[in-house]
Write a protein that holds these residues in place. Structure first.
Motif, PDB file in Angstrom:
ATOM      1  N   ALA A 247     -26.429 -23.795   3.199  1.00  0.00           N
ATOM      2  CA  ALA A 247     -26.910 -24.688   2.130  1.00  0.00           C
ATOM      3  C   ALA A 247     -26.712 -26.146   2.526  1.00  0.00           C
ATOM      4  O   ALA A 247     -27.584 -26.995   2.281  1.00  0.00           O
ATOM      5  CB  ALA A 247     -26.198 -24.377   0.815  1.00  0.00           C
ATOM      6  N   ASP A 248     -25.578 -26.451   3.165  1.00  0.00           N
ATOM      7  CA  ASP A 248     -25.296 -27.827   3.586  1.00  0.00           C
ATOM      8  C   ASP A 248     -26.300 -28.318   4.632  1.00  0.00           C
ATOM      9  O   ASP A 248     -26.470 -29.523   4.823  1.00  0.00           O
ATOM     10  CB  ASP A 248     -23.873 -27.948   4.163  1.00  0.00           C
ATOM     11  CG  ASP A 248     -22.812 -27.871   3.070  1.00  0.00           C
ATOM     12  OD1 ASP A 248     -23.182 -27.932   1.877  1.00  0.00           O
ATOM     13  OD2 ASP A 248     -21.622 -27.733   3.412  1.00  0.00           O
TER      14      ASP A 248
ATOM     15  N   LYS B 195     -22.744 -18.946   3.291  1.00  0.00           N
ATOM     16  CA  LYS B 195     -23.821 -19.452   2.423  1.00  0.00           C
ATOM     17  C   LYS B 195     -23.732 -20.970   2.273  1.00  0.00           C
ATOM     18  O   LYS B 195     -24.754 -21.660   2.264  1.00  0.00           O
ATOM     19  CB  LYS B 195     -23.742 -18.780   1.050  1.00  0.00           C
ATOM     20  CG  LYS B 195     -24.192 -17.329   1.066  1.00  0.00           C
ATOM     21  CD  LYS B 195     -24.092 -16.729  -0.321  1.00  0.00           C
ATOM     22  CE  LYS B 195     -24.662 -15.322  -0.351  1.00  0.00           C
ATOM     23  NZ  LYS B 195     -24.478 -14.675  -1.665  1.00  0.00           N
ATOM     24  N   LYS B 196     -22.498 -21.492   2.171  1.00  0.00           N
ATOM     25  CA  LYS B 196     -22.339 -22.938   1.984  1.00  0.00           C
ATOM     26  C   LYS B 196     -22.744 -23.687   3.254  1.00  0.00           C
ATOM     27  O   LYS B 196     -23.397 -24.729   3.187  1.00  0.00           O
ATOM     28  CB  LYS B 196     -20.893 -23.267   1.613  1.00  0.00           C
ATOM     29  CG  LYS B 196     -20.714 -24.743   1.330  1.00  0.00           C
ATOM     30  CD  LYS B 196     -19.356 -25.080   0.785  1.00  0.00           C
ATOM     31  CE  LYS B 196     -19.248 -26.558   0.418  1.00  0.00           C
ATOM     32  NZ  LYS B 196     -19.767 -27.476   1.423  1.00  0.00           N
ATOM     33  N   THR B 197     -22.379 -23.131   4.420  1.00  0.00           N
ATOM     34  CA  THR B 197     -22.747 -23.767   5.691  1.00  0.00           C
ATOM     35  C   THR B 197     -24.264 -23.895   5.787  1.00  0.00           C
ATOM     36  O   THR B 197     -24.792 -24.935   6.197  1.00  0.00           O
ATOM     37  CB  THR B 197     -22.209 -22.934   6.872  1.00  0.00           C
ATOM     38  OG1 THR B 197     -20.803 -22.747   6.691  1.00  0.00           O
ATOM     39  CG2 THR B 197     -22.462 -23.617   8.207  1.00  0.00           C
TER      40      THR B 197
ATOM     41  N   ASP C 262     -15.703 -11.741   0.546  1.00  0.00           N
ATOM     42  CA  ASP C 262     -16.392 -12.651  -0.373  1.00  0.00           C
ATOM     43  C   ASP C 262     -16.175 -14.102   0.017  1.00  0.00           C
ATOM     44  O   ASP C 262     -17.114 -14.906  -0.028  1.00  0.00           O
ATOM     45  CB  ASP C 262     -15.905 -12.427  -1.809  1.00  0.00           C
ATOM     46  CG  ASP C 262     -16.571 -11.196  -2.421  1.00  0.00           C
ATOM     47  OD1 ASP C 262     -17.711 -10.880  -2.018  1.00  0.00           O
ATOM     48  OD2 ASP C 262     -15.942 -10.565  -3.275  1.00  0.00           O
TER      49      ASP C 262
ATOM     50  N   SER D 177     -15.522 -15.377   2.988  1.00  0.00           N
ATOM     51  CA  SER D 177     -16.220 -15.804   4.199  1.00  0.00           C
ATOM     52  C   SER D 177     -17.731 -15.738   4.024  1.00  0.00           C
ATOM     53  O   SER D 177     -18.464 -16.536   4.610  1.00  0.00           O
ATOM     54  CB  SER D 177     -15.717 -15.063   5.438  1.00  0.00           C
ATOM     55  OG  SER D 177     -16.449 -13.952   5.754  1.00  0.00           O
TER      56      SER D 177
ATOM     57  N   ASN E  94     -29.348 -27.719   4.356  1.00  0.00           N
ATOM     58  CA  ASN E  94     -30.603 -27.830   3.612  1.00  0.00           C
ATOM     59  C   ASN E  94     -31.651 -26.824   4.054  1.00  0.00           C
ATOM     60  O   ASN E  94     -32.829 -27.140   4.170  1.00  0.00           O
ATOM     61  CB  ASN E  94     -31.202 -29.229   3.771  1.00  0.00           C
ATOM     62  CG  ASN E  94     -30.811 -30.096   2.612  1.00  0.00           C
ATOM     63  OD1 ASN E  94     -30.735 -29.610   1.474  1.00  0.00           O
ATOM     64  ND2 ASN E  94     -30.520 -31.347   2.889  1.00  0.00           N
TER      65      ASN E  94
ATOM     66  N   ALA F 111     -19.108 -16.626   1.255  1.00  0.00           N
ATOM     67  CA  ALA F 111     -19.342 -17.901   0.560  1.00  0.00           C
ATOM     68  C   ALA F 111     -19.376 -19.052   1.564  1.00  0.00           C
ATOM     69  O   ALA F 111     -20.205 -19.962   1.457  1.00  0.00           O
ATOM     70  CB  ALA F 111     -18.261 -18.128  -0.495  1.00  0.00           C
ATOM     71  N   MET F 112     -18.502 -18.986   2.584  1.00  0.00           N
ATOM     72  CA  MET F 112     -18.509 -20.025   3.621  1.00  0.00           C
ATOM     73  C   MET F 112     -19.832 -20.008   4.391  1.00  0.00           C
ATOM     74  O   MET F 112     -20.421 -21.057   4.671  1.00  0.00           O
ATOM     75  CB  MET F 112     -17.349 -19.820   4.593  1.00  0.00           C
ATOM     76  CG  MET F 112     -17.344 -20.816   5.728  1.00  0.00           C
ATOM     77  SD  MET F 112     -16.106 -20.460   6.999  1.00  0.00           S
ATOM     78  CE  MET F 112     -14.846 -21.617   6.571  1.00  0.00           C
TER      79      MET F 112
ATOM     80  N   THR G 115     -32.534 -22.221   4.391  1.00  0.00           N
ATOM     81  CA  THR G 115     -32.185 -20.893   3.882  1.00  0.00           C
ATOM     82  C   THR G 115     -31.579 -20.108   5.041  1.00  0.00           C
ATOM     83  O   THR G 115     -31.776 -20.458   6.211  1.00  0.00           O
ATOM     84  CB  THR G 115     -33.435 -20.126   3.405  1.00  0.00           C
ATOM     85  OG1 THR G 115     -34.295 -19.932   4.536  1.00  0.00           O
ATOM     86  CG2 THR G 115     -34.167 -20.892   2.317  1.00  0.00           C
ATOM     87  N   TYR G 116     -30.885 -19.023   4.719  1.00  0.00           N
ATOM     88  CA  TYR G 116     -30.271 -18.214   5.762  1.00  0.00           C
ATOM     89  C   TYR G 116     -31.331 -17.706   6.745  1.00  0.00           C
ATOM     90  O   TYR G 116     -31.175 -17.832   7.964  1.00  0.00           O
ATOM     91  CB  TYR G 116     -29.496 -17.042   5.142  1.00  0.00           C
ATOM     92  CG  TYR G 116     -28.935 -16.125   6.188  1.00  0.00           C
ATOM     93  CD1 TYR G 116     -27.737 -16.436   6.835  1.00  0.00           C
ATOM     94  CD2 TYR G 116     -29.626 -14.977   6.592  1.00  0.00           C
ATOM     95  CE1 TYR G 116     -27.239 -15.626   7.833  1.00  0.00           C
ATOM     96  CE2 TYR G 116     -29.128 -14.157   7.585  1.00  0.00           C
ATOM     97  CZ  TYR G 116     -27.942 -14.486   8.204  1.00  0.00           C
ATOM     98  OH  TYR G 116     -27.458 -13.693   9.198  1.00  0.00           O
TER      99      TYR G 116
END
Ligand SMILES: Cc1cc2nc3c(=O)[nH]c(=O)nc-3n(C[C@H](O)[C@H](O)[C@H](O)COP(=O)(O)O)c2cc1C
Length: 178
Positions: free
Chosen positions: A159-160, A155-157, A148, A150, A162, A152-153, A164-165
């Motif tokens: 999102a930062d 997804k945040k990377t 969970d 990693s 700007n 989150a890391m 989508t995956y």
């Protein structure tokens, strides 16, 4: 059953236009493997059929990538990703993977279907530092929370940046230069 294989530093490459194809049941157990899969992974069909797909899992891959893959598939979406896999001898091979739910006529998932192509070198170069950072975090937080944390890391990377995956991964795959 996954045997203990020691990873080597030797790379095996998929040829241009080659595809590794596999199908699994809903739990990720392999139900079909094409010849390219057998040749590249150096596993015989009998070593693959009925076996969990983590048979080719490489220890350099963060657990958070697979957590995210399963979350995506369970929500009915297809997954794209850069994956480092391991052959029966411990050699590694990078692939650009697409995994989709395999639906029956009523739209219910019967299993999963995956096609993997050779990734561009720059996409692998972009994935390596991100995956290394995810692995470091996984080791810091310990096994229970590793997937969970990693994910989150990851997804945040994204999102930062700007984006989508999917756009991030598909852009990496599509870019010619680099
Ligand atoms: C269709 C399909 C294809 C998969 N392909 C791979 C793969 O090529 N390599 C891999 O390590 N895991 C693959 N997985 C994920 C594995 O099932 C598993 O979740 C992952 O290897 C993590 O294993 P672990 O939980 O034992 O660490 C695939 C799953 C599905 C459903």
């Amino acid at each position: 059953m996954k045997k203990n294989i020691t990873p080597t530093q030797q790379e095996v490459r998929l040829g241009d236009g080659e595809m590794i194809v596999s199908k699994t049941d809903l739990t990720g157990r392999i139900t079909y493997a094409n010849r390219t899969f057998m040749r590249i992974s150096n596993f015989a069909e009998r070593d693959l059929l009925g076996v969990q797909h983590n048979v080719v899992r490489h220890p350099d891959m963060p657990r958070g990538v697979y957590r995210f893959m399963w979350e995506t598939l369970k929500s009915g979406q297809e997954f794209f990703g850069l994956v480092k896999n391991m052959t029966s001898e411990g050699h590694f091979y990078w692939v650009f993977a697409n995994v989709t739910p395999d639906l029956d006529a009523s739209g219910r998932a019967m299993g999963y279907f995956s096609v993997r192509r050779p990734p561009p070198a720059h996409a692998v170069r972009a994935a390596i530092p991100l995956y290394e950072a995810m692995l470091r975090l996984e080791r810091e937080v310990g096994p229970a929370t590793a997937p969970d944390a990693s994910m989150a890391m990851l997804k945040k990377t994204i999102a930062d940046l700007n984006t989508t995956y999917d756009r991030f991964v598909l852009d990496l795959y599509g870019q010619k230069a680099g």
